[in-house]
Design a protein around this motif. Structure first.
Motif, PDB file in Angstrom:
ATOM      1  N   ASP A 169       0.908  -1.158   0.047  1.00  0.00           N
ATOM      2  CA  ASP A 169       0.115   0.058  -0.137  1.00  0.00           C
ATOM      3  C   ASP A 169       1.027   1.273  -0.017  1.00  0.00           C
ATOM      4  O   ASP A 169       0.394   2.522  -0.106  1.00  0.00           O
ATOM      5  CB  ASP A 169      -0.728   0.168   1.307  1.00  0.00           C
ATOM      6  N   ARG A 226      -5.366   0.707   5.283  1.00  0.00           N
ATOM      7  CA  ARG A 226      -4.852  -0.718   6.027  1.00  0.00           C
ATOM      8  C   ARG A 226      -3.638   0.132   6.800  1.00  0.00           C
ATOM      9  O   ARG A 226      -2.692   0.587   6.314  1.00  0.00           O
ATOM     10  CB  ARG A 226      -4.521  -1.722   5.197  1.00  0.00           C
ATOM     11  N   LEU A 234      -3.378  -6.183  11.584  1.00  0.00           N
ATOM     12  CA  LEU A 234      -3.961  -5.588  10.630  1.00  0.00           C
ATOM     13  C   LEU A 234      -5.116  -4.897  10.717  1.00  0.00           C
ATOM     14  O   LEU A 234      -6.070  -5.398  11.160  1.00  0.00           O
ATOM     15  CB  LEU A 234      -4.046  -6.479   9.391  1.00  0.00           C
ATOM     16  N   GLU A 236      -8.298  -2.795   8.770  1.00  0.00           N
ATOM     17  CA  GLU A 236      -8.642  -2.094   7.488  1.00  0.00           C
ATOM     18  C   GLU A 236      -9.902  -1.129   7.736  1.00  0.00           C
ATOM     19  O   GLU A 236     -10.973  -1.482   8.300  1.00  0.00           O
ATOM     20  CB  GLU A 236      -9.325  -3.215   6.585  1.00  0.00           C
ATOM     21  N   SER A 262     -11.350  -6.217  11.757  1.00  0.00           N
ATOM     22  CA  SER A 262     -10.947  -4.841  11.988  1.00  0.00           C
ATOM     23  C   SER A 262     -11.613  -4.246  13.139  1.00  0.00           C
ATOM     24  O   SER A 262     -11.242  -3.537  13.890  1.00  0.00           O
ATOM     25  CB  SER A 262     -10.926  -4.008  10.894  1.00  0.00           C
TER      26      SER A 262
END
Length: 280
Positions: A169, A226, A234, A236, A262
């Motif tokens: 990303d 993210r 992680l 998102e 998330s």
């Protein structure tokens, strides 16, 4: 510098704020109304001892950076901020195309967002205010030198800033940051601070310079991002950007979709982040 009047003004402004006004819990019964000194110091990113000396009309003369931080912590209006600067023997910040003073109403909205990260930035990328969740996600900007409180500068000059993003990303994040900064300079080509930031970035980062030469332009708006948080993993998150055109400021709010992994990790981050702030 009028130490006595400055001390009295700070005490008055502190006494009129309730913890809920700044996103803090009420906690145990309070003997006097208003915030505690340590709470103001925490919000301003300074030591309690330093702030206490200001209220006791002693200690060293506060810097302009410190005065601006105290003004934000105490939710001062523009006129009250100017008065604070005058009492400290400083000229208030002159009206610039991009104001660094966050309006109390916008700070109130920020403080009420207790379960999701949120921050206020100007269109140069300077971090003007964060709530507790944003500090837990991105780190506390108030602990860094002033030059390193700019998100574009940090992204292109500090490798650690990129570690918060998955490797795949990072190129997109870089392009987006440069395109947004070029849009800001297009709106205000005579802004010396904005032009200076671009000049320093071009000299420091070959990547930034190459991206700048592509002439991509795009104002930062809503997106999905993210994050690789070192504790919760992680995340998102949907990123909503609320613009304040009058001051070229933006309130950025990160939310997770309900019932997602998330969302669960963001809840964990809230617990971990609050524990870190309490222990600090």
């Amino acid at each position: 510098m009028d130490r006595t009047e400055l001390a009295d003004f700070l005490r008055h402004c502190r006494s009129r704020l309730a913890p809920s006004d700044v996103g803090l819990s009420q906690g145990p019964r309070r003997r006097t109304p208003g915030l505690r000194r340590e709470e103001v110091a925490q919000l301003a990113g300074m030591s309690t001892d330093h702030y206490t000396r200001l209220e006791q009309a002693r200690g060293s003369r506060p810097s302009r950076q410190m005065l601006a931080a105290v003004a934000r912590a105490l939710r001062l209006t523009g006129d009250e901020r100017d008065h604070l600067f005058h009492l400290a023997g400083e000229e208030p910040p002159r009206n610039r195309p991009t104001s660094e003073h966050v309006r109390p109403g916008l700070l109130l909205v920020l403080d009420r967002l207790t379960d999701t990260p949120a921050r206020v930035l100007n269109d140069r990328g300077d971090i003007l205010a964060q709530n507790a969740m944003d500090r837990a996600l991105h780190g506390d900007a108030s602990t860094r030198p002033e030059a390193e409180r700019n998100v574009v500068w940090r992204y292109f000059t500090d490798p650690a800033a990129r570690e918060l993003f998955p490797a795949e990303d990072r190129d997109r994040a870089a392009r987006t940051a440069v395109a947004d900064l070029r849009a800001a300079l297009g709106r205000r080509p005579d802004d010396a601070r904005l032009a200076g930031l671009v000049r320093r970035l071009r000299a420091r980062s070959e990547e930034f310079s190459a991206l700048w030469d592509t002439h991509e332009v795009a104002v930062r708006r809503g997106d999905t991002k993210r994050f690789l948080h070192p504790v919760v993993g992680l995340l998102e998150l949907d990123c909503e950007v609320l613009l304040n055109p009058e001051h070229d400021q933006r309130l950025v709010v990160y939310t997770a979709r309900p019932d997602s992994r998330s969302y669960e990790r963001l809840e964990l981050l809230r617990v971990v982040g609050l524990q870190d702030l309490t222990s600090g």
